[in-house]
Design a protein around this motif. Structure first.
Motif, PDB file in Angstrom:
ATOM      1  N   ARG A  37     -17.220  -2.217  -6.962  1.00  0.00           N
ATOM      2  CA  ARG A  37     -15.840  -2.198  -7.145  1.00  0.00           C
ATOM      3  C   ARG A  37     -15.179  -0.994  -7.512  1.00  0.00           C
ATOM      4  NH1 ARG A  37     -13.044  -6.997  -7.886  1.00  0.00           N
ATOM      5  NH2 ARG A  37     -14.415  -8.870  -7.329  1.00  0.00           N
ATOM      6  N   LEU A  38     -14.150  -0.608  -7.098  1.00  0.00           N
ATOM      7  CA  LEU A  38     -13.732   0.734  -7.409  1.00  0.00           C
ATOM      8  C   LEU A  38     -12.392   0.305  -8.537  1.00  0.00           C
ATOM      9  CD1 LEU A  38     -13.277   2.737  -4.301  1.00  0.00           C
ATOM     10  CD2 LEU A  38     -15.099   2.816  -5.814  1.00  0.00           C
ATOM     11  N   ARG A  39     -12.137   1.554  -9.170  1.00  0.00           N
ATOM     12  CA  ARG A  39     -10.960   1.423 -10.076  1.00  0.00           C
ATOM     13  C   ARG A  39      -9.721   1.140  -9.282  1.00  0.00           C
ATOM     14  NH1 ARG A  39     -11.417   6.394 -13.457  1.00  0.00           N
ATOM     15  NH2 ARG A  39      -9.360   6.280 -13.066  1.00  0.00           N
ATOM     16  N   PRO A  40      -8.787   0.686  -9.749  1.00  0.00           N
ATOM     17  CA  PRO A  40      -7.613   0.325  -9.037  1.00  0.00           C
ATOM     18  C   PRO A  40      -6.755   1.763  -8.634  1.00  0.00           C
ATOM     19  CG  PRO A  40      -7.354  -1.123 -10.854  1.00  0.00           C
ATOM     20  CD  PRO A  40      -8.663  -0.356 -10.906  1.00  0.00           C
ATOM     21  N   ASP A  41      -7.126   2.802  -9.435  1.00  0.00           N
ATOM     22  CA  ASP A  41      -6.366   3.942  -9.156  1.00  0.00           C
ATOM     23  C   ASP A  41      -7.121   4.978  -8.336  1.00  0.00           C
ATOM     24  OD1 ASP A  41      -8.151   4.308 -11.082  1.00  0.00           O
ATOM     25  OD2 ASP A  41      -6.804   5.553 -12.153  1.00  0.00           O
ATOM     26  N   ALA A  42      -8.405   4.574  -7.898  1.00  0.00           N
ATOM     27  CA  ALA A  42      -9.518   5.305  -7.343  1.00  0.00           C
ATOM     28  C   ALA A  42      -8.913   5.769  -5.893  1.00  0.00           C
ATOM     29  CB  ALA A  42     -10.735   4.534  -7.114  1.00  0.00           C
ATOM     30  N   ARG A  43      -8.257   4.918  -5.250  1.00  0.00           N
ATOM     31  CA  ARG A  43      -7.741   5.414  -3.887  1.00  0.00           C
ATOM     32  C   ARG A  43      -6.139   5.051  -3.656  1.00  0.00           C
ATOM     33  NH1 ARG A  43     -12.347   6.305  -3.765  1.00  0.00           N
ATOM     34  NH2 ARG A  43     -13.842   6.043  -2.301  1.00  0.00           N
ATOM     35  N   PRO A  44      -5.398   6.141  -4.272  1.00  0.00           N
ATOM     36  CA  PRO A  44      -4.032   6.093  -4.423  1.00  0.00           C
ATOM     37  C   PRO A  44      -3.571   6.078  -2.827  1.00  0.00           C
ATOM     38  CG  PRO A  44      -4.653   8.350  -5.027  1.00  0.00           C
ATOM     39  CD  PRO A  44      -5.894   7.500  -4.863  1.00  0.00           C
ATOM     40  N   ILE A  45      -2.417   5.741  -2.688  1.00  0.00           N
ATOM     41  CA  ILE A  45      -1.792   5.764  -1.216  1.00  0.00           C
ATOM     42  C   ILE A  45      -0.908   6.975  -1.003  1.00  0.00           C
ATOM     43  CG2 ILE A  45      -0.077   4.357   0.415  1.00  0.00           C
ATOM     44  CD1 ILE A  45      -1.177   2.046  -0.323  1.00  0.00           C
ATOM     45  N   ALA A  46      -1.187   7.741   0.006  1.00  0.00           N
ATOM     46  CA  ALA A  46      -0.885   9.084   0.435  1.00  0.00           C
ATOM     47  C   ALA A  46       0.700   8.798   1.068  1.00  0.00           C
ATOM     48  CB  ALA A  46      -1.534   9.919   1.357  1.00  0.00           C
ATOM     49  N   GLY A  47       1.800   9.394   0.494  1.00  0.00           N
ATOM     50  CA  GLY A  47       2.989   9.391   1.130  1.00  0.00           C
ATOM     51  C   GLY A  47       3.628   7.971   1.199  1.00  0.00           C
ATOM     52  N   PRO A  48       3.774   7.165   0.397  1.00  0.00           N
ATOM     53  CA  PRO A  48       4.141   5.833   0.499  1.00  0.00           C
ATOM     54  C   PRO A  48       5.792   5.898   0.908  1.00  0.00           C
ATOM     55  CG  PRO A  48       3.634   6.149  -1.817  1.00  0.00           C
ATOM     56  CD  PRO A  48       3.291   7.422  -1.195  1.00  0.00           C
ATOM     57  N   GLY A  49       6.060   5.413   2.084  1.00  0.00           N
ATOM     58  CA  GLY A  49       7.481   5.316   2.406  1.00  0.00           C
ATOM     59  C   GLY A  49       7.646   6.403   3.348  1.00  0.00           C
ATOM     60  N   ASP A  50       6.568   7.434   3.686  1.00  0.00           N
ATOM     61  CA  ASP A  50       6.766   8.495   4.487  1.00  0.00           C
ATOM     62  C   ASP A  50       6.332   8.026   5.737  1.00  0.00           C
ATOM     63  OD1 ASP A  50       6.833  10.902   6.000  1.00  0.00           O
ATOM     64  OD2 ASP A  50       5.844  12.096   4.423  1.00  0.00           O
ATOM     65  N   PRO A  51       7.068   7.979   6.980  1.00  0.00           N
ATOM     66  CA  PRO A  51       6.510   7.422   8.288  1.00  0.00           C
ATOM     67  C   PRO A  51       5.747   8.467   8.896  1.00  0.00           C
ATOM     68  CG  PRO A  51       8.854   7.906   8.425  1.00  0.00           C
ATOM     69  CD  PRO A  51       8.507   7.969   6.932  1.00  0.00           C
ATOM     70  N   SER A  52       5.700   9.625   8.554  1.00  0.00           N
ATOM     71  CA  SER A  52       4.980  10.661   9.164  1.00  0.00           C
ATOM     72  C   SER A  52       3.370  10.954   8.606  1.00  0.00           C
ATOM     73  CB  SER A  52       5.470  12.280   8.728  1.00  0.00           C
ATOM     74  OG  SER A  52       5.472  12.558   7.712  1.00  0.00           O
TER      75      SER A  52
END
Length: 114
Positions: A37-52
């Motif tokens: 199991r990984l920590r919740p902050d181990a894989r942050p989402i890149a560019g949330p809301g950025d369609p590019s």
């Protein structure tokens, strides 16, 4: 197998796996480590809301091709492939002609828990 625990440290070192990303850094077997199991902050989402920005939902070895045709120059597991053969449907394959393709390959060092 409990005796597999002895292989964990060498595997972590060989593949540069970060223990800091793990919720628990003590595993009774290699299989438990493999699906750690990984920590919740181990894989942050890149560019949330950025369609590019394309977000990859899993660790993997990633290859991207401008066209499906360009990808068929590669062999998959020792065999040449076509989109029609891969989909087992020539009509459906025509729908994707001229489209791009990405190949996401899970490797042993990649995170395996979903």
């Amino acid at each position: 197998r409990p005796d597999s625990k002895g292989k964990i440290d060498g595997f972590i070192e060989s593949f540069g796996i970060s223990r800091a990303e793990c919720r628990d850094a003590s595993w009774p077997t290699f299989n438990k480590f493999f699906s750690r199991r990984l920590r919740p902050d181990a894989r942050p989402i890149a560019g949330p809301g950025d369609p590019s920005v394309a977000v990859q939902p899993a660790d993997c070895r990633l290859m991207v091709f401008d066209t499906v045709e360009a990808s068929t120059r590669l062999w998959i597991k020792g065999r040449r492939f076509s989109l029609a053969a891969l989909l087992d449907d020539a009509e459906q394959a025509r729908y994707f002609e001229g489209g791009s393709l990405s190949v996401h390959r899970l490797a042993p060092q990649d995170y395996h828990r979903f």
